[in-house]
Design an enzyme around this catalytic site. Structure first.
Site, mmCIF file in Angstrom:
data_model
loop_
_atom_site.group_PDB
_atom_site.id
_atom_site.type_symbol
_atom_site.label_atom_id
_atom_site.label_comp_id
_atom_site.label_asym_id
_atom_site.label_seq_id
_atom_site.Cartn_x
_atom_site.Cartn_y
_atom_site.Cartn_z
ATOM 1 N N LYS A 80 -4.891 -4.689 34.623
ATOM 2 C CA LYS A 80 -3.551 -4.201 34.294
ATOM 3 C C LYS A 80 -2.965 -3.418 35.463
ATOM 4 C CE LYS A 80 -1.182 -1.532 30.640
ATOM 5 N NZ LYS A 80 -1.371 -0.833 29.352
ATOM 6 N N SER A 155 1.284 -2.247 25.341
ATOM 7 C CA SER A 155 1.834 -2.466 26.665
ATOM 8 C C SER A 155 1.008 -3.406 27.535
ATOM 9 C CB SER A 155 1.968 -1.126 27.389
ATOM 10 O OG SER A 155 0.683 -0.533 27.597
ATOM 11 N N SER A 179 -2.270 -0.128 22.642
ATOM 12 C CA SER A 179 -1.789 -1.060 23.657
ATOM 13 C C SER A 179 -2.813 -2.074 24.151
ATOM 14 C CB SER A 179 -1.230 -0.287 24.858
ATOM 15 O OG SER A 179 -0.055 0.387 24.493
#
Length: 497
Positions: A80, A155, A179
Site C-alpha cells: 500500500k 482505504s 480499511s
C-alpha cells in the site's frame, strides 16, 4: 492469466522451494498480469519492474547456491502506498506527497526484503487512508475486479483489487477503522487487522496513531498467516510495538478446526432484531448460512451483547479526525509536503503559502476530517467531544473483555452491504461512514480481526468477520481457516473470467 498468477502464495512458495519455478518467472508473470489488466483496475500507483525482477533474481541466485531461505522467499507482493519504500514513491494517494521517495524503509518493508519477497509496486488508496471506497485517491479510484463499475472498498482498495485481480498473490494494507477487512469482504479476499502493536507502524504515514495497524491481504487464510508471520514482532523503533511473542498463526491456519470452539454472534452487529435491518438481505442470508455451517462443524454458537458497540461510529468519528488533525499538521509547506505560492500575492506570508499549499495538496475528504478534528480538539469542546469519545472507547473495550470471558471468538458480517457503484455514495459522507459499523469497534479496542469470504450476493462477494482478544491472533486464523473450508466461496476466475 497464467497458471503462476492463479496460484496461492503457499503453493507458489512450495514450487519455488522445489525448483519447479523461479522467482523471476513468478514475478514476471505477475508483472505481465499488471500490464494486462491494471489499466482497468488502477490498483497500482507505481510498478517497480526493475526492482522486483532484481530482487527475484537475487533470491534465485541464493537458492541455487544452496542457501536456506525463508518460506515466502521469491513470492512477489504489493505494498500500500502509505508505507515507506526506498527507491519507490510513497504518495499516500495525495497530491501533497506526489513524487516523494522516502529515504528509508518502513520496518514491515525491511522485513519483506529480508524474507526475500520481491515488491511489485505501490497500491492505490484513499488519500492518507481516509475513506471506505478508494474514491478519494488523488490519482483516481481503484476498481473492483468483480465489476469495474464498482468500488473495491477502502482505504486499502488498491491492495485488495491487486490480490483479487491476480496481479499479486499477497499485499500489505493498513486498517484504521476497517480499511483491510472491508475491502477484503468487497473483493472476495482475506484481510487481517492484527492486534494493535503486533505489527510495527514505523515508517507508515500516520492517519490516526492509536488506531492504525498494518496487516496482510491474501486470497487464502493460510497465505495471510504466512505473511503475518513475516511482518509481525516487536520493533524498538515503534513506541507502540508490543514486546511479546508472535502468536502461532501459521500453525493455527493449517489446523482450521472449530469443533468445541465457542463463537459469539454479536447482537448489535446484525445478529437479530433492529440491528439486522441495516444489512442487505443477501449479506444476512450468507452470514446465517455461514453460522449454520460452523454449528454443523461442532462450534457452539451463542448470541452475545456488546451494547456500547452502537456508539462505535460516533466515537470513532471524533477520535480519528482529532488524531488526523494532529498528524497532518506537519504538512504545512514549511516542513513537509507540497509548497505553492498564491498566485495573487507578492512576497506571500508563511500563512498564505501554507493555505495555498494545503488547498491544492489535500482533497475534500482530508479537509473535512481535519476540520472536524480541529473543532473537536478546540478549547471549550475537547471534553464534550474528544474526551467523551475516549470514554466510549473504554466502554467498548470493556464490552470486548466481558464477551471474551464467555466465548473464544466473536463473529459478525464484515460490512452491511456488498460493493456499491462508483459515485453512488460520494455525495453523502455519512452513508459511507456507516459502512464501517462492524469493523470500527476492533480498532477502538485494539483487538485483532479477520474478514473471510462467505459467498456471493447478486454476484458480488460477501465477508464474515471474526474478532479475538488482543494477542490471540491465532484464534482468528484457526476459525477463519475452518470457515474458509466450510463455505468454499467462489473465486473471481470461476465467476467472471
Amino acid at each position: 492469466m497464467t497458471e503462476l498468477t492463479r496460484r496461492t502464495a503457499a503453493d507458489l512458495a512450495e514450487a519455488l522451494a522445489a525448483g519447479d519455478v523461479t522467482s523471476v518467472e513468478a514475478t514476471q508473470a505477475h508483472l505481465d498480469r499488471i500490464a494486462e489488466v491494471d489499466g482497468d483496475l488502477n490498483a497500482f500507483l507505481h510498478v517497480d519492474v526493475e526492482g522486483a525482477l532484481a530482487a527475484a533474481a537475487d533470491v534465485d541466485a541464493r537458492r541455487a547456491a544452496g542457501e536456506s531461505l525463508p518460506t515466502l522467499a521469491g513470492v512477489p507482493i504489493a505494498v500500500k502506498d502509505l508505507i515507506n519504500t526506498t527507491g519507490q514513491p510513497t504518495t499516500a494517494g495525495s497530491k501533497m506527497l506526489e513524487g516523494w521517495i522516502p529515504p528509508y524503509d518502513a520496518t514491515v518493508v525491511a522485513r519483506l526484503r529480508a524474507a526475500g519477497l520481491p515488491i511489485l509496486g505501490k497500491t492505490n488508496l484513499d488519500e492518507f487512508a481516509m475513506g471506505s471506497s478508494n474514491e478519494h485517491s488523488a490519482y483516481g479510484p481503484a476498481r473492483n475486479p468483480w465489476d469495474t463499475a464498482r468500488i473495491p472498498g477502502g482505504s486499502s482498495g488498491g491492495s485488495a483489487a491487486a490480490v483479487a485481480g491476480y496481479e499479486a498473490p499477497l499485499a500489505l494494507g493498513t486498517d484504521t477503522g476497517g480499511s483491510i477487512r472491508q475491502p477484503g469482504a468487497m473483493t472476495g479476499t482475506v484481510g487481517v487487522k492484527p492486534t494493535y502493536g503486533g505489527v510495527s507502524r514505523y515508517g507508515v504515514i500516520a492517519m490516526a496513531s492509536s488506531l492504525d495497524q498494518v496487516g496482510p491481504m491474501a486470497r487464502t487464510v493460510l497465505d495471510a498467516a504466512l505473511l503475518h508471520e513475516v511482518i509481525a514482532g516487536h520493533d524498538p523503533m515503534d513506541s507502540t510495538s508490543v514486546d511479546a511473542p508472535v502468536p502461532s498463526v501459521v500453525e493455527a491456519a493449517r489446523r482450521g478446526d472449530v469443533a468445541g470452539l465457542k463463537i459469539g454472534v454479536i447482537r448489535e452487529l446484525g445478529a437479530s432484531g433492529e440491528s439486522a435491518s441495516g444489512f442487505a438481505p443477501g449479506v444476512r442470508a450468507r452470514f446465517d448460512e455461514a453460522v449454520a455451517k460452523l454449528a454443523e462443524a461442532g462450534a457452539e454458537i451463542v448470541e452475545v451483547s456488546c451494547p456500547s458497540f452502537v456508539h462505535g461510529i460516533a466515537a470513532y468519528y471524533l477520535v480519528m479526525p482529532s488524531e488526523v488533525s494532529s498528524n497532518l499538521a506537519r504538512f504545512d509547506a514549511m516542513r513537509y509536503g507540497l509548497r505553492l505560492a498564491p498566485e495573487d500575492a507578492r512576497g506571500p506570508s508563511a500563512e498564505q503559502v501554507m493555505a495555498a499549499s494545503r488547498d491544492a495538496g489535500f482533497g475534500d475528504e482530508v479537509k473535512r476530517r481535519i476540520i472536524l478534528g480541529t473543532y473537536a480538539l478546540s478549547s471549550g469542546y475537547y471534553d464534550a467531544y474528544y474526551g467523551s469519545a475516549q470514554k466510549v472507547r473504554t466502554l467498548i473495550a470493556r464490552d470486548f473483555a466481558a464477551a471474551f470471558e464467555t466465548v473464544d471468538v466473536l463473529l459478525s458480517p464484515t460490512a452491511p452491504h456488498t460493493a456499491w457503484k462508483l459515485g453512488e455514495k460520494s455525495a453523502d459522507p455519512l452513508a459511507m461512514y456507516l459502512e464501517d459499523v462492524c469493523t470500527i469497534p476492533a480498532n477502538l479496542a485494539g483487538v485483532p480481526g479477520v474478514s473471510v469470504p462467505i459467498g456471493l450476493d447478486d454476484g458480488l462477494p460477501v465477508g464474515a468477520q471474526f474478532l479475538a482478544p488482543a494477542m490471540a491472533d491465532d484464534r482468528l486464523y484457526n476459525a477463519g481457516a475452518a470457515l474458509e473450508r466450510l463455505v468454499s466461496a467462489p473465486a473471481l476466475e470461476e465467476v467472471v473470467r
